[in-house]
Scaffold this active site. Structure first.
Site, PDB file in Angstrom:
ATOM      1  N   SER A  86       0.685  -1.239  -0.071  1.00 37.05           N
ATOM      2  CA  SER A  86      -0.216  -0.193   0.238  1.00 37.05           C
ATOM      3  C   SER A  86       1.114   1.046   0.110  1.00 37.05           C
ATOM      4  O   SER A  86       0.472   2.447  -0.807  1.00 37.05           O
ATOM      5  CB  SER A  86      -0.835   0.000   1.317  1.00 37.05           C
TER       6      SER A  86
ATOM      7  N   HIS B 298       8.316  -2.861   4.250  1.00 34.71           N
ATOM      8  CA  HIS B 298       7.963  -2.855   5.222  1.00 34.71           C
ATOM      9  C   HIS B 298       7.395  -4.536   6.100  1.00 34.71           C
ATOM     10  O   HIS B 298       7.317  -4.525   4.637  1.00 34.71           O
ATOM     11  CB  HIS B 298       7.028  -1.700   6.142  1.00 34.71           C
TER      12      HIS B 298
END
Length: 291
Positions: free
Chosen positions: A228, A233
């Protein structure tokens, strides 16, 4: 007055972006001071008739967290109980496309597609879209929520609860965000990153045991593709959270598998075709559709 308290009275309902009765989340699009705003309300299930008035049903806010254009909290409602409220303001077209109910398809990204379509798309994204990430990394936002912070610019990372986590051990959802800015996504990873990934994995295991008494075998660590946001991450969830957001095939890549692939072939993610699911309102949907 906090961001959320200031936004709610001004929220002018436009339309329902999505109302998922399985996940018990509804996303509403509206305007605040002439700019798009997205509100999400999470509960057991909402009836369509009350959706336009949810913003006016908030009585009290607790556990407020604010970071750049994002804010979320726990809300007590006059018409409903135990509702979790989230705000994105000002919301961009990308945010609206992400949360709106829409047709989704599976695309296959070849290395050539990545270079000619995906990478130019990533480079076109304004840096301000990930300012909230940098706020976390530089310690100007969400400092009270951080579980662990290694500040080393090459090997460091931050671990904190994802805003989707409701605090229950069974639905554990943390996120580990790299201090490095040169790892955009899964495609950026090479054999040189294996030690970094192994250290991150081990630290997640240790913290999960220390904080919530979960063993490594009770955790699921994975990387999204497409993510996103294009700053590297890793998602950390409890295995017990079987329907955690984003754990589906075509989106989640297990960290153990990623490490193993890189140990076998250091340039694996520069060579392999990667399938991914995308919504029809996403820019990549149009870019890939005719290729």
């Amino acid at each position: 007055m906090s961001l959320i308290n200031n936004i709610l009275p001004k929220f002018q309902f436009i339309r329902v972006l999505s109302n998922d009765t399985r996940t018990k989340i509804v996303y509403l699009l509206g305007e605040v001071d002439g700019q798009d705003c997205i509100l999400s309300f999470e509960k057991t299930q909402y009836e369509d008739a009350i959706l336009p008035t949810l913003a006016n049903s908030v009585d009290t806010l607790t556990n407020v967290v604010e970071n750049n254009i994002y804010a979320w909290c726990t809300a007590m409602m006059s018409s409903t109980a135990d509702t979790r409220l989230k705000v994105i303001f000002p919301a961009t077209d990308v945010h609206i496309a992400k949360y709106e109910a829409q047709k989704r398809i599976m695309l296959l990204e070849t290395p050539q597609h990545y270079q000619t379509i995906t990478l130019p798309y990533i480079k076109s994204i304004p840096q301000k879209r990930v300012q909230w990430v940098y706020n976390i990394l530089n310690g100007t936002a969400e400092t009270d929520r951080i579980i662990y912070h290694d500040h080393d610019p090459e090997t460091g990372f931050v671990i904190l609860p994802d805003m989707k986590w409701d605090g229950s051990i069974e639905t554990l959802y943390w996120v580990a965000i790299s201090m490095r800015t040169d790892i955009l996504s899964l495609r950026s990873l090479t054999g040189d990153h294996v030690s970094f990934l192994k250290n991150l994995r081990q630290r997640c295991y240790e913290l999960a045991k220390e904080k919530v008494n979960l063993l490594p075998s009770e955790l699921r660590l994975f990387i999204h593709y497409q993510p996103s946001y294009y700053h590297f991450h890793v998602h950390i969830t409890a295995v017990a959270f079987s329907d955690a957001p984003g754990v589906v095939s075509g989106q989640a890549h297990l960290l153990d598998t990623v490490i193993n692939n890189l140990e076998l072939y250091p340039d694996y993610y520069q060579r392999v075709d990667i399938p991914f699911v995308i919504g029809e309102r996403h820019t990549l949907y149009t870019d890939y559709k005719w290729n």
